[in-house]
Design a protein around this motif. Structure first.
Motif, short mmCIF file in Angstrom:
data_model
loop_
_atom_site.label_atom_id
_atom_site.label_comp_id
_atom_site.label_asym_id
_atom_site.label_seq_id
_atom_site.Cartn_x
_atom_site.Cartn_y
_atom_site.Cartn_z
N SER A 1 24.25 -5.58 78.60
CA SER A 1 24.43 -5.71 76.87
C SER A 1 22.76 -5.18 77.39
O SER A 1 22.93 -4.15 76.20
N VAL A 2 21.75 -5.44 78.05
CA VAL A 2 20.70 -4.42 77.96
C VAL A 2 20.15 -3.26 77.33
O VAL A 2 19.69 -2.07 77.13
N VAL A 3 21.49 -2.15 78.77
CA VAL A 3 21.73 -0.80 78.88
C VAL A 3 22.52 -0.23 77.15
O VAL A 3 21.76 0.97 76.95
N LEU A 4 23.10 -1.31 76.65
CA LEU A 4 23.58 -0.81 75.57
C LEU A 4 22.57 -0.90 74.47
O LEU A 4 22.50 0.15 73.99
N ILE A 5 22.29 -1.99 75.14
CA ILE A 5 20.72 -2.06 73.10
C ILE A 5 19.65 -0.87 73.03
O ILE A 5 19.28 -0.29 73.26
N ALA A 6 19.52 -0.03 74.76
CA ALA A 6 18.24 1.08 74.94
C ALA A 6 18.88 2.52 74.44
O ALA A 6 18.25 3.19 75.09
N ALA A 7 20.00 2.40 73.73
CA ALA A 7 20.95 3.67 74.14
C ALA A 7 20.76 4.23 72.31
O ALA A 7 21.47 3.93 72.04
N PRO A 8 19.17 4.06 72.04
CA PRO A 8 19.30 4.52 69.93
C PRO A 8 19.88 5.97 69.55
O PRO A 8 20.14 7.20 70.99
N ALA A 9 20.89 5.61 69.12
CA ALA A 9 21.30 7.64 68.34
C ALA A 9 20.34 8.19 67.76
O ALA A 9 20.98 9.44 68.29
N ALA A 10 19.27 7.99 67.21
CA ALA A 10 18.95 9.04 66.51
C ALA A 10 16.97 8.34 66.70
O ALA A 10 16.53 7.04 66.70
N GLN A 11 16.69 8.99 66.17
CA GLN A 11 14.72 8.60 65.81
C GLN A 11 14.24 8.70 64.90
O GLN A 11 14.68 9.44 63.80
N ALA A 12 14.46 7.87 64.12
CA ALA A 12 13.33 7.88 62.57
C ALA A 12 12.35 7.44 62.62
O ALA A 12 11.73 6.38 62.95
N ASP A 13 11.03 8.13 61.19
CA ASP A 13 10.04 7.15 60.76
C ASP A 13 10.24 7.27 58.93
O ASP A 13 10.15 8.49 58.64
N VAL A 14 9.31 6.33 59.12
CA VAL A 14 8.95 6.11 57.38
C VAL A 14 7.69 7.47 56.89
O VAL A 14 6.62 6.38 57.90
N VAL A 15 7.67 8.07 56.98
CA VAL A 15 6.68 8.73 56.92
C VAL A 15 5.49 9.05 55.64
O VAL A 15 6.37 9.44 54.02
N ASP A 16 4.61 8.44 55.06
CA ASP A 16 3.31 9.38 54.43
C ASP A 16 3.53 10.91 53.88
O ASP A 16 2.96 12.09 54.97
N VAL A 17 4.33 10.77 52.58
CA VAL A 17 3.80 12.58 52.76
C VAL A 17 2.82 12.68 51.20
O VAL A 17 2.92 12.17 50.27
N ASN A 18 1.78 13.47 51.51
CA ASN A 18 0.51 13.53 50.68
C ASN A 18 1.88 14.94 49.28
O ASN A 18 1.11 15.31 49.87
N TYR A 19 1.67 14.03 48.11
CA TYR A 19 2.60 15.71 47.38
C TYR A 19 1.31 16.17 46.37
O TYR A 19 0.67 15.51 45.87
N GLN A 20 0.71 17.29 46.30
CA GLN A 20 0.41 17.85 44.83
C GLN A 20 1.47 18.94 44.39
O GLN A 20 1.93 19.38 45.01
N CYS A 21 1.14 18.30 43.25
CA CYS A 21 1.79 18.63 41.88
C CYS A 21 1.39 18.94 40.86
O CYS A 21 0.37 18.87 40.31
N LYS A 22 2.28 20.46 40.59
CA LYS A 22 1.67 21.01 39.61
C LYS A 22 2.62 21.10 38.48
O LYS A 22 3.59 21.94 38.52
N THR A 23 1.68 20.06 37.34
CA THR A 23 2.43 19.88 36.28
C THR A 23 2.45 20.41 34.86
O THR A 23 1.18 21.34 35.06
N PRO A 24 2.95 20.65 33.59
CA PRO A 24 2.46 21.77 32.40
C PRO A 24 1.16 21.02 32.23
O PRO A 24 0.70 21.89 31.24
N ILE A 25 0.94 19.74 32.55
CA ILE A 25 -0.46 19.73 31.74
C ILE A 25 -1.61 20.23 33.22
O ILE A 25 -2.73 19.62 33.00
N GLY A 26 -1.56 20.07 34.23
CA GLY A 26 -2.46 19.87 34.99
C GLY A 26 -1.56 19.36 36.79
O GLY A 26 -0.52 18.91 36.72
#
Length: 242
Positions: A22-47
């Motif tokens: 059971s330990v071997v099965l749990i220790a085998a993730p299929a993918a690596q994912a993270d929640v990442v902070d993204v600093n978006y700079q937006c060009k809008t019609p008003i600035g």
């Protein structure tokens, strides 16, 4: 060595093997994912405007490709006027790196309810299809976000060089592999997915671990049940012999 001692040893070894499985099965993730902070700079019609939003990217395998879903946990821009229901349509690009390259276009449904003026615009989940061309570990990173509303276009670009939100080990159609990043678009393909309202199944390390943990627990219970049966049978045999 007595008969009872041999029985206890066999019981201990069988339980240890079940737990190890059971330990071997749990220790085998299929993918690596993270929640990442993204600093978006937006060009809008008003600035220009800016905002930081945590970005989550998940993948669901289907046939020879993957459906990618990009989720925004915070709004990234605002409008000086109210946006009525269905007035805002978001789309974005996900940068593909690692063994493959290019970008994946993702899109989502228009806003399902009105957005008040000067309120952060909540972006719906965006989805699209990625079909790998090369094999190996592939990364997926949030890139340019586009918001169309009331005949205007707002473009938001990450300014903090965010790290990948998702890494997958994929197998390309040609079976080839590559060790470097490529931005020439010759790697993964870009294709918009239908913007339905249903939620996609989540695929990531936590989901995989939960599923594998359940399987591991089943293995453990099965092994323990088998050991209990053997122990009782041996006790009955010992009683009959005495």
């Amino acid at each position: 060595m007595s008969y009872q001692k041999r029985t206890r040893q066999r019981t201990t070894l069988a339980l240890a093997a079940a737990v190890a499985g059971s330990v071997v099965l749990i220790a085998a993730p299929a993918a690596q994912a993270d929640v990442v902070d993204v600093n978006y700079q937006c060009k809008t019609p008003i600035g220009n405007k800016g905002a930081v939003s945590p970005i989550d990217i998940k993948a669901v395998k289907g046939g020879s490709g993957y459906t990618l879903t990009m989720s925004f946990q915070k709004g990234v821009s605002s409008s000086p006027v109210e946006l009525g229901k269905g007035a805002m349509k978001p789309s974005a690009e996900i940068k593909v790196g690692g063994a493959d390259g290019g970008t994946v276009g993702v899109a989502g449904p228009a806003n399902s309810s009105a957005i008040p003026a000067n309120t952060p615009i909540k972006i719906s989940d965006l989805s699209g299809t990625y079909t790998p061309k090369k094999s190996g570990k592939v990364t997926f990173t949030a890139s340019v976000l586009t918001i169309k509303a009331l005949g205007t276009t707002t473009t938001c670009t990450p300014s903090n060089s965010p790290k990948p939100s998702l890494e997958l080990d994929v197998k390309g159609a040609g079976g080839g592999s590559s060790g470097g990043d490529s931005d020439d678009g010759s790697g993964g393909t870009s294709q918009s997915a239908p913007s339905g309202s249903g939620e996609l199944p989540k695929t990531g390390p936590l989901d995989s671990a939960a599923a594998l943990g359940t399987l591991g627990g089943t293995v453990l219970l099965t092994g323990a049940a088998g050991v209990l049966w053997l122990t009782r049978r041996n006790q009955r045999n010992q009683q009959s012999a005495s």
